[in-house]
Enzyme design. Sequence first.
Site, PDB file in Angstrom:
ATOM      1  N   SER A  61       1.006  -1.030   0.106  1.00 31.16           N
ATOM      2  CA  SER A  61       0.005   0.168  -0.262  1.00 31.16           C
ATOM      3  C   SER A  61       1.174   1.389   0.018  1.00 31.16           C
ATOM      4  O   SER A  61       1.631   1.450  -0.776  1.00 31.16           O
ATOM      5  CB  SER A  61      -1.057  -0.209   1.159  1.00 31.16           C
ATOM      6  OG  SER A  61      -2.593   0.912   1.366  1.00 31.16           O
TER       7      SER A  61
ATOM      8  N   ASP B  58     -10.078  -4.199  -5.171  1.00 30.17           N
ATOM      9  CA  ASP B  58      -9.351  -3.025  -4.337  1.00 30.17           C
ATOM     10  C   ASP B  58      -9.351  -2.695  -4.870  1.00 30.17           C
ATOM     11  O   ASP B  58      -9.372  -2.420  -6.350  1.00 30.17           O
ATOM     12  CB  ASP B  58      -7.567  -3.815  -3.704  1.00 30.17           C
ATOM     13  CG  ASP B  58      -6.913  -2.941  -3.177  1.00 30.17           C
ATOM     14  OD1 ASP B  58      -7.401  -2.149  -2.507  1.00 30.17           O
ATOM     15  OD2 ASP B  58      -5.400  -2.814  -3.120  1.00 30.17           O
TER      16      ASP B  58
ATOM     17  N   HIS C  69      -7.659  -5.543  -0.722  1.00 26.93           N
ATOM     18  CA  HIS C  69      -6.751  -5.433   0.296  1.00 26.93           C
ATOM     19  C   HIS C  69      -6.452  -5.718   1.689  1.00 26.93           C
ATOM     20  O   HIS C  69      -6.927  -6.107   2.305  1.00 26.93           O
ATOM     21  CB  HIS C  69      -7.076  -3.339   0.581  1.00 26.93           C
ATOM     22  CG  HIS C  69      -5.771  -2.301   0.561  1.00 26.93           C
ATOM     23  ND1 HIS C  69      -4.784  -2.356  -0.737  1.00 26.93           N
ATOM     24  CD2 HIS C  69      -4.819  -1.930   1.045  1.00 26.93           C
ATOM     25  CE1 HIS C  69      -3.933  -1.374  -0.280  1.00 26.93           C
ATOM     26  NE2 HIS C  69      -4.015  -1.182   1.162  1.00 26.93           N
TER      27      HIS C  69
END
Length: 322
Positions: A168, A264, A294
Amino acid sequence: MNAEGVARDPLDPQIRQFVSALERAWARYPAVESLPVAEKRRIAEIVRTPWREGGPTMATTRDTTLPTRHGPVRVRIHRPVADVETQPALIYLHGGGWTMFSLDTHDRIMRELAARAAVTVVGVDYALSPEAKFPHALEQIVDAVRALHGQASSFGIDAARLAIGGDSAGANLSVATSLVLRGASTEHPLRGMLLIYGCYTNEISVQAANGFGAEGNLLTAAEMATFWHNYLVRPDEALDPLAAPLRAELAGLPRAFLLAAQCDVLAEQSRAFAAKLCEAGVPADFTEYPGATHSFLEAISVSKLADRAIDDCAAWLRGLFR
């Protein structure tokens, strides 16, 4: 819809188990939107605790510091094998929208990668936003990488076999660090980038925002807007390639492995970034995991899909350092 007209859950059943458990844990606390950042972080550490437990035992684990222009930064060094003089190393940057999470929340992921790839993993405890705005954390990481490269032998690390990676926001910072180091006069110290469901731009398509970025998903478009607000001093800094690497010229970066989760809001960014790397002549492997959302690597204790994804990351690292 199935034959009975019931909407099919797009998530893998084991990933759904992970998401549902997180939802139940968060439901014990006040609405996140009403809480100050420090309290959100405290609760996030509690909520994530079950998912970092277990996993492989390291030969050695130690916390130490590396020097940076902003003062010493803490790093955690996981070494899976004790009787090897020098090992390749992965510098790992945890996710959390530049705002949350820690070396602790991502400790199991780091240990899994260390054990499966037979590499030392060095987690960097970079400063969080909004207290530390762009480019504070990036500068810490760049300096830490340079310090680790210069002192590699004292840590039992092979300076010629270093990679960087993260999930991320950690993937964002990994690419930005590689971009800064590419511009230096010396040879690039990093051989690869492991980029896990990364964030590479502040722009989210309407389709993604209304799809897996809608309310009720593990990561929403609204949350991403808040994270960007926390990270940047001014909105126009989102035009800076070091903040939004999808805007950067990518030629000359080290080879990459990009991992995306189908369900995601950021999946489109991994696809676009992988394509742009290839267009720039950077060797890039890309895998998208169907039914994954995610943060799904944190579901390793219950998910075969997460187990497979970590195996894929480890196999890529072994090939990189072979």
